[in-house]
Design a protein around this motif. Structure first.
Motif, short mmCIF file in Angstrom:
data_model
loop_
_atom_site.label_atom_id
_atom_site.label_comp_id
_atom_site.label_asym_id
_atom_site.label_seq_id
_atom_site.Cartn_x
_atom_site.Cartn_y
_atom_site.Cartn_z
N PRO A 123 -13.66 57.84 -34.54
CA PRO A 123 -12.91 57.01 -33.44
C PRO A 123 -13.88 56.08 -32.82
O PRO A 123 -13.44 55.28 -31.91
CB PRO A 123 -12.57 58.12 -32.58
CG PRO A 123 -13.38 59.37 -32.70
CD PRO A 123 -13.81 59.06 -34.43
N GLU A 124 -15.36 56.27 -32.80
CA GLU A 124 -16.37 55.31 -31.97
C GLU A 124 -16.59 54.14 -32.76
O GLU A 124 -17.57 53.37 -32.46
CB GLU A 124 -17.69 56.20 -31.76
CG GLU A 124 -17.37 57.41 -30.92
CD GLU A 124 -16.45 57.12 -29.75
OE1 GLU A 124 -16.65 56.20 -29.10
OE2 GLU A 124 -15.75 58.03 -29.32
N GLU A 129 -29.09 48.59 -41.90
CA GLU A 129 -29.40 49.32 -43.33
C GLU A 129 -28.74 50.65 -43.19
O GLU A 129 -28.60 51.13 -44.47
CB GLU A 129 -30.66 49.09 -43.63
CG GLU A 129 -31.62 47.79 -43.83
CD GLU A 129 -32.77 47.72 -44.45
OE1 GLU A 129 -33.43 48.80 -44.27
OE2 GLU A 129 -32.68 47.10 -45.27
N GLN A 130 -28.51 51.31 -42.11
CA GLN A 130 -28.18 52.68 -42.09
C GLN A 130 -27.44 52.95 -40.78
O GLN A 130 -27.74 52.43 -39.71
CB GLN A 130 -29.69 53.69 -42.31
CG GLN A 130 -29.15 55.14 -42.36
CD GLN A 130 -30.36 55.92 -42.43
OE1 GLN A 130 -31.51 55.50 -42.21
NE2 GLN A 130 -30.38 57.15 -42.86
N ILE A 131 -26.55 53.71 -40.78
CA ILE A 131 -25.73 54.30 -39.59
C ILE A 131 -26.08 55.94 -39.51
O ILE A 131 -25.68 56.54 -40.58
CB ILE A 131 -24.30 53.87 -39.45
CG1 ILE A 131 -24.02 52.40 -39.81
CG2 ILE A 131 -23.48 54.40 -38.52
CD1 ILE A 131 -22.66 52.09 -40.08
N ASP A 132 -26.47 56.27 -38.53
CA ASP A 132 -26.69 57.56 -38.33
C ASP A 132 -25.58 58.06 -37.18
O ASP A 132 -25.72 57.89 -36.18
CB ASP A 132 -28.06 58.14 -37.63
CG ASP A 132 -28.30 59.66 -37.35
OD1 ASP A 132 -27.13 60.10 -37.16
OD2 ASP A 132 -29.29 60.05 -37.19
N ARG A 133 -24.34 58.60 -37.81
CA ARG A 133 -23.34 58.80 -36.78
C ARG A 133 -23.40 59.85 -35.92
O ARG A 133 -22.83 59.69 -34.76
CB ARG A 133 -21.85 58.86 -37.78
CG ARG A 133 -21.49 57.82 -38.42
CD ARG A 133 -20.25 57.82 -39.63
NE ARG A 133 -19.50 58.67 -39.15
CZ ARG A 133 -18.45 59.52 -39.89
NH1 ARG A 133 -18.70 59.04 -41.19
NH2 ARG A 133 -17.42 59.97 -39.45
N ASP A 134 -24.23 60.85 -36.30
CA ASP A 134 -24.46 61.85 -35.56
C ASP A 134 -25.04 61.78 -34.34
O ASP A 134 -24.70 62.31 -33.03
CB ASP A 134 -25.12 63.15 -36.46
CG ASP A 134 -24.18 63.75 -37.33
OD1 ASP A 134 -23.08 63.73 -37.46
OD2 ASP A 134 -25.00 64.14 -38.21
N ASN A 135 -26.09 60.93 -34.40
CA ASN A 135 -27.03 60.53 -33.31
C ASN A 135 -26.45 59.24 -32.68
O ASN A 135 -27.14 58.63 -31.74
CB ASN A 135 -28.38 60.36 -33.53
CG ASN A 135 -28.89 62.21 -33.94
OD1 ASN A 135 -28.73 62.97 -32.98
ND2 ASN A 135 -29.33 62.17 -35.06
N SER A 139 -22.57 55.95 -44.91
CA SER A 139 -22.23 56.83 -43.60
C SER A 139 -21.14 57.69 -43.60
O SER A 139 -20.98 58.38 -42.62
CB SER A 139 -22.32 55.66 -42.47
OG SER A 139 -20.93 55.13 -42.40
N GLY A 140 -20.59 57.78 -45.04
CA GLY A 140 -19.39 58.51 -44.93
C GLY A 140 -17.98 58.36 -44.35
O GLY A 140 -16.96 58.81 -44.41
N LEU A 141 -17.72 57.16 -44.11
CA LEU A 141 -16.40 56.44 -43.81
C LEU A 141 -15.69 56.16 -45.10
O LEU A 141 -16.05 55.64 -45.84
CB LEU A 141 -16.57 55.07 -43.07
CG LEU A 141 -17.32 55.15 -41.61
CD1 LEU A 141 -17.56 53.82 -41.01
CD2 LEU A 141 -16.55 55.96 -40.55
N PRO A 142 -14.27 56.53 -44.76
CA PRO A 142 -13.40 56.29 -46.00
C PRO A 142 -13.31 54.80 -46.33
O PRO A 142 -13.01 53.96 -45.39
CB PRO A 142 -11.95 57.05 -45.53
CG PRO A 142 -12.48 57.80 -44.62
CD PRO A 142 -13.67 57.20 -43.73
#
Length: 409
Positions: free
Chosen positions: A275-276, A86-92, A256-259
């Motif tokens: 990149p990850e 349901e959610q991706i926290d890309r920072d962590n 999550s802000g991905l284009p």
């Protein structure tokens, strides 16, 4: 000497792309932990049989699975089924799941697929109106395909026509309503459309073109009883299947802000802007070096090819995607095999015989073969794959001449 920490790769999605990726990683002996998160209770499975032999009851559910669940688990991979990301926290690098748990990842692969396009007209919430996208959908539809019932299929693309072929064999009355002026208009040329129109009519399917649906009429106990058309006509129905295409599942990526642009945007190595994070399958608008422009393709071949590219990327082997797309459809005793994209062709060449149901249509642009559609003509398809992949220029005379050996082209 320090021991390198094992990383965790999370795959979100349980379709063909996800299954092909896990298989490829097993074959490559990928040494990191792999966790698949799938919303359905099933391990990754094939979807094409859902509208064909699985719907017809000719194969069982287990035969749909790409691999037994035990094969992944014996390889050390984990399947988290029946749970939704349901959610991706890309920072962590954390994924939040629908059961309130979280997963930490080092690498993430989005294989979220697509969801069906809904028909928003009056009466669309009535009972016995179906969409076909997963095993549960097919099970529900198959239970209602009883001899003598009237099935109306909205949409004359691959899935609608495959269901029509399966249903008519069950002695169900079938009407296909296609809003365009020919069948499979988005994916094939007029000769192929006309051939399949005739084939379905001969089998007893009532195919209606230029038939735009404006609503559904209610019968007893909230069930659908009819379909209303833009020209004022009505078609009686006990069951309805709406098959008007799919929409890429990009909500998780977008949040999550991905284009995204009608698909999650990825490069020729299946990498997103992060990149990850990689993305594969129907959910992507991708760079394939075979094309000049970014493409979004809905096909098993694309899902498998992108899975192989993603596996190579995860292994540190950069192999760019550079393959001609191909597709297939089984209807009655016909096997339609297609390679390339026929849009923007300036010439069509027919080889073989419509009456014998063995023929192919070659699509050319400036003398170059850009696509081939073949019915019960596997040699034409296999040769066509090479012609399209290598952008060969071939004369119309050589393509159409029944005495010329296709393999020599």
């Amino acid at each position: 000497m320090a021991i390198k920490r094992k990383e965790t790769t999370v795959i979100v999605g349980g379709g063909h792309a996800a299954g092909a990726l896990m298989t490829a990683l097993l074959q490559k002996k990928y040494q990191h932990d792999v966790i698949l998160v799938g919303e359905e209770p099933h391990p990754p499975y094939q979807r094409p049989p859902l509208s064909k032999n699985y719907l017809a009851g000719e194969v069982d559910q287990a035969s749909l699975y790409l691999k037994p669940r035990s094969m992944y688990e014996n390889g050390g991979y984990q399947l988290r089924l029946g749970v939704r990301a349901e959610q991706i926290d890309r920072d962590n690098k954390i994924i939040g799941l629908s059961d309130q748990s979280t997963l930490k990842y080092d690498r993430l692969v989005l294989a979220t697929g697509s969801h069906v396009r809904r028909l928003k007209v009056p009466g669309s919430d009535l009972q016995c109106i179906h969409y076909l996208h997963d095993i549960a959908d097919t099970d529900a539809l198959r239970d209602q395909l009883i001899p003598g019932k009237r099935l109306v299929i909205v949409g004359g693309g691959y899935i609608g026509l495959e269901v029509a072929a399966s249903a008519i064999k069950k002695r169900v009355g079938v009407t296909v309503l296609e809003a365009a002026d020919r069948l499979m208009q988005r994916v094939t040329g007029p000769e192929m459309s006309a051939f399949f129109y005739a084939k379905h009519n001969a089998a007893g399917v009532d195919v209606r073109l230029n038939a735009a649906v404006t609503g559904f009429e209610a019968g007893d106990q909230g069930r659908v009883a009819g379909v209303t058309l833009a020209d004022g006509g009505k078609v009686q129905a006990d069951i309805v299947l709406v098959s008007i295409g799919v929409i890429p599942e990009t909500a998780l990526a977008e949040a999550s802000g991905l284009p995204c642009d009608d698909g999650i945007v990825v490069d020729e190595f299946t990498r997103t802007s992060d990149p990850e994070i990689l993305a594969i399958g129907d959910c992507t608008r991708h760079r394939n070096l075979f094309f000049e422009k970014m493409q979004r393709l809905e096909s098993v071949a694309n899902a498998v090819d992108q899975a192989r590219i993603a596996a190579a990327t995860l292994m540190g082997e950069e192999k760019p995607y550079n393959s001609a797309p191909w597709f297939w459809s089984n209807q009655y005793d016909l096997r339609l095999q297609m390679v390339g994209l026929s849009q923007n062709h300036d010439q069509r060449v027919v080889r073989g015989c419509f009456e014998k149901e063995e023929f192919a249509v070659f699509y050319l642009r400036e003398g170059q073969v850009i696509a081939v559609d073949a019915v019960n003509m596997p040699v034409a398809f296999m040769v066509g794959k090479q012609l399209v992949q290598h952008r060969k220029s071939v004369s119309a005379e050589a393509l159409s001449d029944p005495h010329s050996e296709l393999r020599n082209l």
